[in-house]
Design a protein around this motif. Structure first.
Motif, PDB file in Angstrom:
ATOM      1  N   ARG A 140       5.189   4.522  -5.309  1.00  0.00           N
ATOM      2  CA  ARG A 140       5.329   3.850  -3.766  1.00  0.00           C
ATOM      3  C   ARG A 140       6.153   4.686  -2.997  1.00  0.00           C
ATOM      4  O   ARG A 140       6.953   5.351  -3.527  1.00  0.00           O
ATOM      5  CB  ARG A 140       6.017   2.563  -3.903  1.00  0.00           C
ATOM      6  N   GLN A 141       5.817   4.621  -1.601  1.00  0.00           N
ATOM      7  CA  GLN A 141       6.653   5.463  -0.594  1.00  0.00           C
ATOM      8  C   GLN A 141       6.720   4.627   0.522  1.00  0.00           C
ATOM      9  O   GLN A 141       6.068   4.009   1.125  1.00  0.00           O
ATOM     10  CB  GLN A 141       5.753   6.617  -0.200  1.00  0.00           C
ATOM     11  N   ALA A 142       8.039   4.480   0.835  1.00  0.00           N
ATOM     12  CA  ALA A 142       8.678   3.753   1.808  1.00  0.00           C
ATOM     13  C   ALA A 142       8.894   4.593   3.229  1.00  0.00           C
ATOM     14  O   ALA A 142       8.767   5.874   2.956  1.00  0.00           O
ATOM     15  CB  ALA A 142       9.803   2.822   1.710  1.00  0.00           C
ATOM     16  N   LYS A 191      11.385   7.734   3.156  1.00  0.00           N
ATOM     17  CA  LYS A 191      11.734   8.004   1.960  1.00  0.00           C
ATOM     18  C   LYS A 191      10.744   8.906   1.163  1.00  0.00           C
ATOM     19  O   LYS A 191       9.585   8.985   1.509  1.00  0.00           O
ATOM     20  CB  LYS A 191      12.106   6.702   1.197  1.00  0.00           C
ATOM     21  N   ASP A 215      10.898  -3.709  -1.273  1.00  0.00           N
ATOM     22  CA  ASP A 215       9.565  -3.453  -1.891  1.00  0.00           C
ATOM     23  C   ASP A 215       8.603  -3.035  -0.898  1.00  0.00           C
ATOM     24  O   ASP A 215       7.545  -2.564  -1.342  1.00  0.00           O
ATOM     25  CB  ASP A 215       9.151  -4.591  -2.701  1.00  0.00           C
ATOM     26  N   THR A 216       8.805  -3.032   0.439  1.00  0.00           N
ATOM     27  CA  THR A 216       7.963  -2.556   1.303  1.00  0.00           C
ATOM     28  C   THR A 216       7.571  -1.370   1.064  1.00  0.00           C
ATOM     29  O   THR A 216       8.579  -0.378   1.192  1.00  0.00           O
ATOM     30  CB  THR A 216       8.393  -3.085   2.767  1.00  0.00           C
ATOM     31  N   ALA A 217       6.347  -0.854   1.153  1.00  0.00           N
ATOM     32  CA  ALA A 217       5.827   0.714   0.974  1.00  0.00           C
ATOM     33  C   ALA A 217       4.622   0.695   0.985  1.00  0.00           C
ATOM     34  O   ALA A 217       3.835  -0.356   0.789  1.00  0.00           O
ATOM     35  CB  ALA A 217       6.612   1.235  -0.092  1.00  0.00           C
ATOM     36  N   GLN A 229      -0.959  -0.775   1.509  1.00  0.00           N
ATOM     37  CA  GLN A 229       0.088  -1.055   2.407  1.00  0.00           C
ATOM     38  C   GLN A 229       0.800  -2.454   1.651  1.00  0.00           C
ATOM     39  O   GLN A 229      -0.155  -3.525   1.699  1.00  0.00           O
ATOM     40  CB  GLN A 229      -0.003  -1.239   3.537  1.00  0.00           C
ATOM     41  N   THR A 249       3.682  -5.211   2.521  1.00  0.00           N
ATOM     42  CA  THR A 249       4.728  -5.426   3.430  1.00  0.00           C
ATOM     43  C   THR A 249       5.423  -6.876   3.006  1.00  0.00           C
ATOM     44  O   THR A 249       4.590  -7.870   3.003  1.00  0.00           O
ATOM     45  CB  THR A 249       4.433  -5.495   4.785  1.00  0.00           C
TER      46      THR A 249
END
Length: 125
Positions: free
Chosen positions: A38-40, A43, A90-92, A120, A122
């Motif tokens: 995952r990628q926020a 980050k 955990d949003t990412a 996505q 969210t």
């Protein structure tokens, strides 16, 4: 080359659940490890979970251990990520990946050679 297509992302309230799916085409699915990353925003991409080709072995990042479960159905060439007790952190964008040269679990992004387009997730009230 393996093609991967993720689905199942969306908006969920804190404490809620989502199940991500990833369908693979090309190659012999049961022979290679699969992973979720995952990628926020702002980050770097980070490891979430991985599962071996046989589904006998799994590994998780500490932040999701006990909340997320990775599984696969080799007959359907699909891998899943069940996410429970979701948090805003955990949003990412979540990506599934295939390590076609390795059947054992892999936790490093560089070990994966095929990636999906991302979905996505969210978590917000």
């Amino acid at each position: 080359q393996v093609q991967l297509v993720e689905s199942g992302g969306g908006l969920v309230q804190p404490g809620g659940s989502l199940r991500l799916s990833c369908a693979a085409s090309g190659g012999t699915f049961s022979r290679y490890a699969m992973g979720w990353f995952r990628q926020a925003p702002g980050k770097e991409r980070e490891f979430v979970a991985t599962i071996s080709g046989s589904a006998m072995t799994t590994s998780y990042a500490g932040l999701v251990q006990g909340r997320f479960t990775i599984s696969r159905d080799n007959a359907k060439s699909s891998v899943y990520l069940q996410m429970n007790s979701l948090r805003p952190a955990d949003t990412a964008v979540y990506y599934c990946a295939a390590a076609t040269e390795n059947t054992n679990v892999q936790i490093t992004a560089s070990d994966y050679d095929s990636w999906g387009q991302g979905t996505q997730v969210t978590v917000s009230s």
